[in-house]
Design a protein around this motif. Structure first.
Motif, PDB file in Angstrom:
ATOM      1  N   GLY A 192       0.674  -1.128  -0.004  1.00 49.61           N
ATOM      2  CA  GLY A 192      -0.157   0.046  -0.072  1.00 49.61           C
ATOM      3  C   GLY A 192       1.015   1.290   0.142  1.00 49.61           C
ATOM      4  N   ALA A 193       2.027   1.094  -0.315  1.00 43.21           N
ATOM      5  CA  ALA A 193       2.880   2.253  -0.386  1.00 43.21           C
ATOM      6  C   ALA A 193       3.321   2.721  -1.798  1.00 43.21           C
ATOM      7  N   PHE A 194       3.529   3.984  -1.955  1.00 45.64           N
ATOM      8  CA  PHE A 194       4.217   4.437  -3.193  1.00 45.64           C
ATOM      9  C   PHE A 194       5.445   4.549  -3.141  1.00 45.64           C
ATOM     10  N   VAL A 195       6.276   4.784  -4.256  1.00 45.05           N
ATOM     11  CA  VAL A 195       7.742   4.657  -4.483  1.00 45.05           C
ATOM     12  C   VAL A 195       8.378   6.279  -5.033  1.00 45.05           C
ATOM     13  N   CYS A 196       9.379   6.458  -4.529  1.00 46.57           N
ATOM     14  CA  CYS A 196      10.264   7.712  -5.027  1.00 46.57           C
ATOM     15  C   CYS A 196      11.594   7.226  -5.573  1.00 46.57           C
ATOM     16  N   VAL A 197      11.670   7.291  -6.675  1.00 44.15           N
ATOM     17  CA  VAL A 197      13.198   6.603  -7.119  1.00 44.15           C
ATOM     18  C   VAL A 197      14.110   7.840  -7.749  1.00 44.15           C
ATOM     19  N   ASP A 198      15.179   7.857  -7.262  1.00 45.91           N
ATOM     20  CA  ASP A 198      16.247   8.762  -7.475  1.00 45.91           C
ATOM     21  C   ASP A 198      17.072   8.244  -8.641  1.00 45.91           C
ATOM     22  N   GLY A 199      16.773   8.757  -9.875  1.00 47.05           N
ATOM     23  CA  GLY A 199      17.273   8.032 -11.161  1.00 47.05           C
ATOM     24  C   GLY A 199      18.575   8.957 -11.506  1.00 47.05           C
ATOM     25  N   VAL A 200      19.016   9.766 -10.668  1.00 46.92           N
ATOM     26  CA  VAL A 200      20.147  10.822 -11.219  1.00 46.92           C
ATOM     27  C   VAL A 200      21.521   9.965 -11.761  1.00 46.92           C
ATOM     28  N   SER A 201      21.873   8.920 -10.988  1.00 47.84           N
ATOM     29  CA  SER A 201      22.788   8.155 -11.488  1.00 47.84           C
ATOM     30  C   SER A 201      22.854   7.099 -12.525  1.00 47.84           C
ATOM     31  N   TYR A 202      21.487   6.779 -12.871  1.00 48.40           N
ATOM     32  CA  TYR A 202      21.193   5.754 -13.766  1.00 48.40           C
ATOM     33  C   TYR A 202      20.944   6.123 -15.225  1.00 48.40           C
ATOM     34  N   ALA A 203      19.973   7.255 -15.037  1.00 55.13           N
ATOM     35  CA  ALA A 203      19.521   8.042 -16.606  1.00 55.13           C
ATOM     36  C   ALA A 203      20.720   8.388 -17.519  1.00 55.13           C
ATOM     37  N   PRO A 204      22.041   8.749 -17.021  1.00 53.94           N
ATOM     38  CA  PRO A 204      22.950   9.018 -18.013  1.00 53.94           C
ATOM     39  C   PRO A 204      23.252   7.828 -18.944  1.00 53.94           C
ATOM     40  N   HIS A 205      23.018   6.503 -18.457  1.00 47.31           N
ATOM     41  CA  HIS A 205      23.484   5.431 -19.091  1.00 47.31           C
ATOM     42  C   HIS A 205      22.230   4.693 -19.849  1.00 47.31           C
TER      43      HIS A 205
END
Length: 408
Positions: A192-205
């Protein structure tokens, strides 16, 4: 269709590689910010020359400026697999997360819980942790102190019906391991929880397929994905329209304006369409077809294959050195090409020595104080961070390894 990345074509899209002052310099601090691609520079220059007026008015300069801002949002959203109104721009990812934290603070009830990790850059953990002062419970999903790994079993033990949000990185900017976003999201949603994903270090790839991962919030920084200094945020509609509006009251019906209280930087938002230009150019050159989402996925896979091929010799080299501790996985598969090393000497000192050999790298704590401490690394001593992208060549990797031989 080409199976391998055409590096000559790739590097021709980045003016930095034609700059005399950068000739012979191997750039290995891309996790701090990438070179900017030509389409972004061209769009930014054109906007400042021809369209630097208030957008969306009924005269040509203004209409064209507004259309270009809309184009950036439309095209990037399509590549990420989300709705056009689910993507917004802000001054930075750090600022976007701060605004989100204020929205959740108004939405949750005292006693509700948020799960954070100690694998994160401080931007995706500090604002949430401060909510403890307002009566909310903060639970920490802790990394393995030897490997930096986040175990799904540990997360399952933290989840219950009081948890409203789980915040974690797609990959850490020092550990480098790629976390299974889809599995984590499914586990959180089941509770029943939402997620917040920090993609700063992934998206450049390679831009991720956020729609497929089913993440509720996904954030990254355009200045690390070959663009201008903007934060890009995906806020899925089902969550975004529940959270209290943080923008002007008369904009509360517009999802992409609800969490951007500051006025947009018109020129930089418009220039962000250049990132989509670049991805489309790569797709076309390599024979990748289909809709925007499919083309972006194909480019993502091309990038990953090239980066893995370059990462393997670096990891082999590090593994054979005495007095060098690699943070994160030793296998090129399942990690980003962001390699943090704990050395006998301070990281910043070694980075300075590498500069004398034409290698541009970074040393310090990289705002990852919590994971460094959790892994027994003194943030004051820091790590040497070697991070590269798909425009890096085998010759530059050889230059790095030769320089490391000299300075270690």
């Amino acid at each position: 269709m080409r199976d391998e990345l055409d590096l000559d074509f790739v590097r021709a899209q980045f003016p930095a590689f034609a700059e005399t002052s950068l000739k012979g310099k191997a750039f290995f601090e891309n996790a701090g910010g990438s070179y900017t691609c030509a389409p972004v520079i061209d769009r930014l220059t054109r906007f400042y020359r021809e369209r630097k007026v208030q957008p969306y008015a009924p005269y040509a300069a203004s209409t064209l400026g507004g259309a270009e801002m809309d184009e950036a949002r439309n095209r990037l959203a399509a590549m990420l697999g989300v709705g056009t109104d689910e993507l917004s721009f802000g001054p930075s990812t750090t600022q976007n997360i701060y605004v989100l934290a204020r929205a959740f603070a108004r939405w949750m009830r005292v006693g509700d819980a948020i799960i954070v990790t100690n694998q994160d850059h401080e931007a995706n953990t500090g604002p949430w942790r401060r909510l403890a002062d307002e009566g909310f419970e903060i639970r920490e999903w802790q990394i393995d102190p030897d490997t930096g790994h986040l175990d799904l079993g540990d997360l399952a033990e933290l989840l219950d019906d009081r948890v409203r949000l789980v915040c974690f990185p797609h990959c850490s900017n020092v550990v480098g391991e790629v976390n299974p976003v889809t599995e984590i999201t499914a586990l959180a949603h089941a509770a029943g929880a939402f997620v917040c994903v920090d993609g700063v270090s992934y998206a450049p790839h390679g831009l991720p397929d956020v729609g497929w991962m089913n993440a509720d919030i996904y954030l990254f920084s355009a200045y690390k994905t070959f663009g201008p200094h903007q934060g890009v945020m995906v806020m899925r509609r089902a969550l975004g329209m529940q959270l209290p509006n943080q923008g002007h009251f008369f904009n509360e019906g517009c999802l992409y304006k609800r969490f951007t209280p500051a006025g947009p930087d018109h020129a930089q938002v418009a220039a962000s369409a250049g990132m989509a230009d670049y991805i489309d150019a790569l797709a076309a050159h390599h024979g990748l077809e289909g809709d925007a989402r499919t083309r972006a996925g194909g480019v993502h896979d091309l990038i990953h294959r090239h980066e893995e091929d370059l990462l393997e010799p670096l990891l082999d080299y590090v593994g054979a050195r005495n007095g060098v501790r690699l943070l994160g996985p030793r296998d090129a598969q399942g990690r980003a090409p962001t390699v943090a090393l704990r050395l006998d000497r301070p990281g910043a000192e070694v980075a300075r020595d590498l500069a004398a050999h034409g290698v541009m790298a970074g040393g310090g704590d990289f705002y990852a104080v919590r994971p460094l401490r959790a892994m027994g690394v003194d943030p004051g001593h820091g790590v040497l961070r070697l991070s590269f992208l798909h425009y890096t060549t085998r010759a530059e990797m050889d230059q790095l390894l030769s320089a490391l031989d000299e300075v270690l």
